[in-house]
Design a protein around this motif. Structure first.
Motif, PDB file in Angstrom:
ATOM      1  N   LYS A   1       0.846  -1.188   0.000  1.00 19.22           N
ATOM      2  CA  LYS A   1       0.000   0.000   0.000  1.00 19.22           C
ATOM      3  C   LYS A   1       0.885   1.244   0.000  1.00 19.22           C
ATOM      4  O   LYS A   1       1.904   1.302   0.667  1.00 19.22           O
ATOM      5  CB  LYS A   1      -0.928   0.009   1.219  1.00 19.22           C
ATOM      6  CG  LYS A   1      -2.057  -1.005   1.112  1.00 19.22           C
ATOM      7  CD  LYS A   1      -3.053  -0.859   2.253  1.00 19.22           C
ATOM      8  CE  LYS A   1      -4.213  -1.831   2.059  1.00 19.22           C
ATOM      9  NZ  LYS A   1      -5.221  -1.706   3.140  1.00 19.22           N
ATOM     10  N   GLY A   2       0.458   2.236  -0.776  1.00 19.44           N
ATOM     11  CA  GLY A   2       1.239   3.466  -0.883  1.00 19.44           C
ATOM     12  C   GLY A   2       2.256   3.444  -2.005  1.00 19.44           C
ATOM     13  O   GLY A   2       2.810   4.477  -2.376  1.00 19.44           O
ATOM     14  N   SER A   3       2.499   2.273  -2.576  1.00 16.80           N
ATOM     15  CA  SER A   3       3.429   2.159  -3.695  1.00 16.80           C
ATOM     16  C   SER A   3       2.744   2.596  -4.990  1.00 16.80           C
ATOM     17  O   SER A   3       1.524   2.466  -5.142  1.00 16.80           O
ATOM     18  CB  SER A   3       3.916   0.715  -3.828  1.00 16.80           C
ATOM     19  OG  SER A   3       4.616   0.537  -5.039  1.00 16.80           O
ATOM     20  N   ASP A   4       3.533   3.085  -5.934  1.00 15.14           N
ATOM     21  CA  ASP A   4       2.982   3.491  -7.234  1.00 15.14           C
ATOM     22  C   ASP A   4       3.166   2.409  -8.294  1.00 15.14           C
ATOM     23  O   ASP A   4       2.862   2.630  -9.469  1.00 15.14           O
ATOM     24  CB  ASP A   4       3.649   4.786  -7.708  1.00 15.14           C
ATOM     25  CG  ASP A   4       5.152   4.615  -7.966  1.00 15.14           C
ATOM     26  OD1 ASP A   4       5.704   3.537  -7.636  1.00 15.14           O
ATOM     27  OD2 ASP A   4       5.759   5.564  -8.494  1.00 15.14           O
ATOM     28  N   GLN A   5       3.620   1.225  -7.889  1.00 16.44           N
ATOM     29  CA  GLN A   5       4.003   0.218  -8.874  1.00 16.44           C
ATOM     30  C   GLN A   5       2.813  -0.440  -9.576  1.00 16.44           C
ATOM     31  O   GLN A   5       2.907  -0.805 -10.751  1.00 16.44           O
ATOM     32  CB  GLN A   5       4.900  -0.838  -8.229  1.00 16.44           C
ATOM     33  CG  GLN A   5       6.272  -0.300  -7.844  1.00 16.44           C
ATOM     34  CD  GLN A   5       7.012   0.303  -9.026  1.00 16.44           C
ATOM     35  OE1 GLN A   5       7.241  -0.360 -10.029  1.00 16.44           O
ATOM     36  NE2 GLN A   5       7.387   1.573  -8.915  1.00 16.44           N
ATOM     37  N   ILE A   6       1.692  -0.593  -8.891  1.00 13.72           N
ATOM     38  CA  ILE A   6       0.504  -1.129  -9.574  1.00 13.72           C
ATOM     39  C   ILE A   6      -0.009  -0.114 -10.584  1.00 13.72           C
ATOM     40  O   ILE A   6      -0.394  -0.470 -11.709  1.00 13.72           O
ATOM     41  CB  ILE A   6      -0.589  -1.512  -8.561  1.00 13.72           C
ATOM     42  CG1 ILE A   6      -0.243  -2.841  -7.898  1.00 13.72           C
ATOM     43  CG2 ILE A   6      -1.965  -1.632  -9.246  1.00 13.72           C
ATOM     44  CD1 ILE A   6      -0.239  -4.066  -8.805  1.00 13.72           C
ATOM     45  N   ALA A   7      -0.008   1.152 -10.207  1.00 15.94           N
ATOM     46  CA  ALA A   7      -0.405   2.203 -11.162  1.00 15.94           C
ATOM     47  C   ALA A   7       0.523   2.196 -12.376  1.00 15.94           C
ATOM     48  O   ALA A   7       0.067   2.351 -13.527  1.00 15.94           O
ATOM     49  CB  ALA A   7      -0.396   3.565 -10.478  1.00 15.94           C
ATOM     50  N   LYS A   8       1.818   2.011 -12.136  1.00 15.51           N
ATOM     51  CA  LYS A   8       2.774   1.946 -13.245  1.00 15.51           C
ATOM     52  C   LYS A   8       2.485   0.757 -14.150  1.00 15.51           C
ATOM     53  O   LYS A   8       2.468   0.887 -15.385  1.00 15.51           O
ATOM     54  CB  LYS A   8       4.198   1.855 -12.696  1.00 15.51           C
ATOM     55  CG  LYS A   8       5.266   1.745 -13.776  1.00 15.51           C
ATOM     56  CD  LYS A   8       6.652   1.593 -13.172  1.00 15.51           C
ATOM     57  CE  LYS A   8       7.697   1.423 -14.275  1.00 15.51           C
ATOM     58  NZ  LYS A   8       9.063   1.225 -13.707  1.00 15.51           N
TER      59      LYS A   8
END
Length: 271
Positions: free
Chosen positions: A159-166
């Motif tokens: 949670k809080g990571s931008d990697q899924i959005a990427k």
């Protein structure tokens, strides 16, 4: 219209934020079930992850059913698989290619357990396994057999990571053309074989039970529920906490999952 089957998403719909079924919702669903109406849990979880809740609802045995793995599998509550859409070793290798687009965990879900090649597991993957009473088998690629088949894929990150959005922003067109892909949470992308969806599974189960689609009521809140809301025949109820894409497709928007939204809609349309 006389409702004969009700398909209900689990997380964010039937369950409160504390992952419980409220007393009011439990009582109302009991009244519905006593009228002979089929109650079908439709979840991204495997069967092992919903059985505790079906027991609370008084549902068990060969004549009660669940839609699991986002519609890739339909089982009766005794465990018999009625319908299944699987992916194979070729798909396995393609998922590894997609994983390289960002820094995310990747796991493969079967009716027995989760499989992953990742040694360092993010908390979200561990939570997914714990909530569904599933073992995670960590293996090297060479240990995965050529006849490996699986029902669902999950890409997760902390949670809080931008990697899924990427990852979501860089998934190639061929992936969306070849698979059913949904972003079910901010930190989770789920992938199934093309055509494997909750909407198709609920429709097929209704046909198997000789129930008209107009007599089916559905509840949902997230991206993996959209397919149910695309069916013009179903009576479609969005939770108050649902994403906007769900709400705009719904026939009715009820209260949220922490304020007996399911119970309130059932009292309005069924009881």
């Amino acid at each position: 219209m006389a409702i004969k089957m009700i398909a209900i998403d689990l997380d964010g719909t039937l369950l409160t934020s504390a992952n419980t079924i409220s007393a009011e919702t439990l009582k109302t669903l009991g009244q519905v079930h006593n009228q002979g109406i089929k109650i079908v849990l439709a979840s991204g979880r495997p069967l092992s992850g919903i059985l505790d809740y079906t027991k609370q609802l008084g549902l068990a045995g060969e004549n009660e059913y669940a839609v699991v793995f986002n519609g890739a599998v339909v089982q009766n509550l005794a465990g018999k698989v009625l319908m299944s859409q699987e992916m194979d070793y070729r798909d396995f290798n393609l998922m590894l290619r997609l994983q390289r687009l960002s820094h995310v965990n990747l796991h493969f879900e079967t009716t027995e357990c989760f499989w992953t090649l990742d040694r360092d597991l993010c908390v979200q993957m561990q939570i997914n396994a714990a909530f569904t009473n599933n073992e995670i088998k960590v293996r090297d690629k060479k240990e995965i057999p050529q006849d490996f088949v699986f029902n669902k894929v999950g890409f997760t990150c902390p949670k809080g990571s931008d990697q899924i959005a990427k990852l979501w922003g860089t998934l190639p067109d061929w992936a969306f053309q070849s698979y059913d892909i949904v972003r079910s949470l901010d930190n989770c992308i789920e992938l199934n074989a093309i055509g494997a969806s909750k909407g198709n599974a609920v429709m097929d189960l209704a046909e198997r039970l000789k129930i008209n689609q107009k007599d089916v009521m559905i509840f949902g809140d997230q991206g993996n529920d959209v397919s149910m809301f695309e069916n013009p025949e179903f009576l479609k109820v969005a939770m108050g906490n649902a994403i906007e894409d769900i709400k705009k497709r719904a026939d009715f928007v009820t209260d949220d999952n922490d304020h007996n939204g399911v119970a309130k809609a059932l009292k309005k349309f069924v009881l």
